[in-house]
Design a protein around this motif. Structure first.
Motif, mmCIF file in Angstrom:
data_model
loop_
_atom_site.group_PDB
_atom_site.id
_atom_site.type_symbol
_atom_site.label_atom_id
_atom_site.label_comp_id
_atom_site.label_asym_id
_atom_site.label_seq_id
_atom_site.Cartn_x
_atom_site.Cartn_y
_atom_site.Cartn_z
ATOM 1 N N PHE A 11 18.134 -68.705 -15.323
ATOM 2 C CA PHE A 11 19.017 -67.828 -14.819
ATOM 3 C C PHE A 11 19.885 -68.501 -13.396
ATOM 4 O O PHE A 11 20.788 -68.370 -13.391
ATOM 5 C CB PHE A 11 18.764 -66.596 -14.446
ATOM 6 C CG PHE A 11 19.703 -65.610 -14.417
ATOM 7 C CD1 PHE A 11 20.693 -65.560 -15.351
ATOM 8 C CD2 PHE A 11 19.478 -64.671 -13.299
ATOM 9 C CE1 PHE A 11 21.533 -64.519 -15.059
ATOM 10 C CE2 PHE A 11 20.653 -63.706 -12.981
ATOM 11 C CZ PHE A 11 21.724 -63.630 -14.001
ATOM 12 N N LEU A 15 23.563 -69.116 -12.574
ATOM 13 C CA LEU A 15 24.241 -68.388 -11.339
ATOM 14 C C LEU A 15 25.036 -69.591 -10.807
ATOM 15 O O LEU A 15 25.985 -69.312 -10.254
ATOM 16 C CB LEU A 15 23.278 -67.790 -10.417
ATOM 17 C CG LEU A 15 22.446 -66.602 -11.030
ATOM 18 C CD1 LEU A 15 21.438 -65.947 -9.913
ATOM 19 C CD2 LEU A 15 23.598 -65.312 -11.321
ATOM 20 N N THR A 105 26.896 -60.150 -12.523
ATOM 21 C CA THR A 105 26.165 -60.293 -13.663
ATOM 22 C C THR A 105 26.906 -59.733 -15.049
ATOM 23 O O THR A 105 26.671 -59.703 -15.967
ATOM 24 C CB THR A 105 24.645 -60.088 -13.424
ATOM 25 O OG1 THR A 105 24.511 -58.510 -12.855
ATOM 26 C CG2 THR A 105 24.129 -60.947 -12.700
ATOM 27 N N ARG A 110 31.031 -60.374 -20.382
ATOM 28 C CA ARG A 110 29.589 -60.454 -20.713
ATOM 29 C C ARG A 110 29.464 -58.905 -21.692
ATOM 30 O O ARG A 110 28.653 -58.547 -22.490
ATOM 31 C CB ARG A 110 28.791 -60.437 -19.685
ATOM 32 C CG ARG A 110 28.147 -61.650 -19.387
ATOM 33 C CD ARG A 110 27.165 -61.702 -18.073
ATOM 34 N NE ARG A 110 26.420 -62.639 -18.307
ATOM 35 C CZ ARG A 110 25.189 -62.803 -17.532
ATOM 36 N NH1 ARG A 110 24.967 -61.884 -16.761
ATOM 37 N NH2 ARG A 110 24.265 -63.951 -17.732
ATOM 38 N N MET A 145 21.325 -61.447 -19.674
ATOM 39 C CA MET A 145 21.033 -61.728 -18.237
ATOM 40 C C MET A 145 20.079 -63.077 -18.156
ATOM 41 O O MET A 145 20.081 -63.815 -17.112
ATOM 42 C CB MET A 145 20.346 -60.679 -17.476
ATOM 43 C CG MET A 145 21.440 -59.384 -17.186
ATOM 44 S SD MET A 145 21.188 -58.299 -16.033
ATOM 45 C CE MET A 145 20.962 -59.299 -14.516
ATOM 46 N N ASP A 148 22.678 -65.795 -20.896
ATOM 47 C CA ASP A 148 23.961 -65.864 -21.441
ATOM 48 C C ASP A 148 24.078 -65.856 -22.793
ATOM 49 O O ASP A 148 24.899 -66.631 -23.312
ATOM 50 C CB ASP A 148 24.831 -66.799 -20.501
ATOM 51 C CG ASP A 148 26.253 -66.025 -20.130
ATOM 52 O OD1 ASP A 148 26.328 -64.651 -20.134
ATOM 53 O OD2 ASP A 148 27.172 -66.813 -20.185
ATOM 54 N N TYR A 331 17.674 -57.293 -9.517
ATOM 55 C CA TYR A 331 17.563 -57.923 -10.906
ATOM 56 C C TYR A 331 17.318 -56.741 -11.907
ATOM 57 O O TYR A 331 18.137 -56.570 -12.663
ATOM 58 C CB TYR A 331 16.634 -58.801 -10.929
ATOM 59 C CG TYR A 331 16.725 -59.551 -12.496
ATOM 60 C CD1 TYR A 331 17.439 -60.750 -12.856
ATOM 61 C CD2 TYR A 331 16.130 -59.178 -13.577
ATOM 62 C CE1 TYR A 331 17.595 -61.310 -14.210
ATOM 63 C CE2 TYR A 331 16.146 -59.520 -14.770
ATOM 64 C CZ TYR A 331 16.849 -60.507 -15.150
ATOM 65 O OH TYR A 331 16.841 -61.037 -16.411
ATOM 66 N N SER A 334 20.023 -53.926 -12.015
ATOM 67 C CA SER A 334 21.139 -54.644 -12.683
ATOM 68 C C SER A 334 21.093 -54.792 -14.184
ATOM 69 O O SER A 334 21.911 -54.321 -14.833
ATOM 70 C CB SER A 334 21.657 -55.799 -11.981
ATOM 71 O OG SER A 334 21.859 -55.745 -10.577
#
Length: 416
Positions: A11, A15, A105, A110, A145, A148, A331, A334
């Motif tokens: 991840f 990012l 995110t 997304r 997350m 992707d 994280y 989210s």
């Protein structure tokens, strides 16, 4: 993240590709914790001559049921990957606020792609919920997350990564069992020693799983006789559902719910601590934004990611699976919020949170809390659970709203 998940290693690559500035914790450190070893358990062999080390791994794999010729052939070209060691030593941390991280995110693109995936694989998701009780939005949010939707799975040779981390004497007890499990996957035809790639810490596939979890929870979702989490979305979806269920997900129950809070609450009771039911919070004036108070009999915590003036959520028992998946509060919150959006919830109301401390201010706050006798863990400039709990105690002592949010006013009070 079955996955032990946290492939923040992978991840982090995503990012970086989207200009996200926060460094992230290492996948292996944020992974769901394994069962603690006995205090007197011997540390697995590590270090020394690589050929001797690999011979020991082969013997262990054979004892576990892997044919000797398969283990020997798989390990024949294994090597130490210095880039893996560099990643392991350069572990970053979250330094974004919840609002910053979630806005990046849980993006419009997304959400749209997630909705499309749920539609495209409707039959698979229906089967996953029927068999494991885990709804599509929960699985899809993790899928998004972590990689992707499979776009960013990592390019480290998986076997070499696990050989490297097992041979290294920093955490062999964590990685040597994963290496042996990887050899079992070779035996099953589900891992190619030469071509299978993933995250630097050994996680594989669209939902980023470690080999032991693949063996324990892997599901052949497309019926081809193999578990291929890299290329098969049905395999990834069904495996994720199986793993999430194993973490304790409760069928038909919520995981997180945005709420509106009154100006006055017993703020010291907020945070990820037990003790109250959702109905208790409703009785104190906490109101769900969606108006749904039907889960009042469930245990619930009131979390305030950016203090009492920012967004507020009730977290239910199913939120615990997010904490098992990844131990970062930002994280996990989210990811849980992302799942509610995919389930139809509106974007949260950010409110008007007070300005938080800078990294240096946070370190100064942690240092002060430490001198006052609180255990805040490492002085790292991160508002983690230990720092939040200590901060609430001091806020209460000073007669301040004990919401666990670190501001300059709180630091000034502590320094007087």
């Amino acid at each position: 993240m079955p996955f032990r998940i946290s492939p923040l290693a992978v991840f982090a690559t995503f990012l970086a590709s989207t200009s996200m500035l926060a460094a992230l914790p290492a996948a292996a450190q944020n992974a769901a914790p394994a069962a603690p070893a006995a205090a007197d358990a011997p540390k697995p062999p590590c270090g020394g001559d690589l050929a001797t080390f690999l011979a020991g791994v082969k013997d262990e794999a054979v004892a576990a049921g892997v044919p000797a010729e398969i283990a020997e052939r798989a390990l024949a070209g294994a090597r130490i990957d210095e880039k893996v060691l560099a990643r392991d030593r350069a572990q970053g941390v979250f330094r974004q606020t919840f609002q910053e991280f979630s806005n990046r995110t849980v993006s419009k693109a997304r959400l749209e792609l997630g909705a499309k995936k749920i539609k495209d694989y409707a039959e698979v998701f229906a089967r996953a919920e029927r068999e494991y009780g885990v709804p599509a939005p929960v699985i899809t949010a993790f899928w998004a997350m972590e990689t992707d939707f499979g776009a960013v799975q990592g390019n480290f040779n998986t076997l070499n990564a696990l050989v490297t981390l097992s041979h290294d004497c920093r955490r062999p007890e964590m990685f040597r069992p994963q290496l042996v499990a990887a050899l079992e996957m070779v035996q099953h035809g589900d891992l190619d020693p030469a071509t299978t790639t993933g995250a630097w810490a050994g996680e594989i596939g669209q939902v980023q799983m470690l080999p032991k979890d693949i063996i324990a929870h892997g599901v052949d979702g497309d019926g081809d006789g193999h578990i291929n989490l890299k290329q098969s979305a049905p395999d990834a979806i069904m495996t994720a559902a199986n793993f999430i269920q194993s973490l304790g997900f409760r069928r038909g129950e919520p995981w997180i719910q945005e709420v509106v809070v009154p100006e006055n609450l017993p703020w010291e009771k907020t945070g990820l601590q037990p003790g109250l039911k959702a109905s208790d919070w409703f009785g104190l004036g906490v109101e769900p934004r969606d108006g749904d108070t039907s889960h009042g009999d469930l245990d619930a915590s009131l979390v305030l990611p950016q203090g009492r003036k920012g967004v507020a959520f009730l977290t239910y028992p199913n939120f615990n699976i997010y904490l098992s998946w990844n131990q970062s509060f930002i994280y996990t919150t989210s990811a849980a919020y992302f799942a509610t959006r995919l389930a139809g919830a509106p974007a949260y109301d950010p409110g008007h949170p007070e300005q938080g401390l800078t990294e240096e201010g946070m370190k100064a706050l942690q240092t002060r809390l430490d001198t006052l006798g609180h255990d805040v863990g490492k002085i790292d400039g991160i508002l983690g659970s230990g720092t939040r709990a200590a901060l609430q105690q001091e806020q209460l002592r000073f007669g301040l709203p004990a919401d666990g949010w670190a501001t300059q006013a709180v630091l000034d009070a502590l320094n007087k």
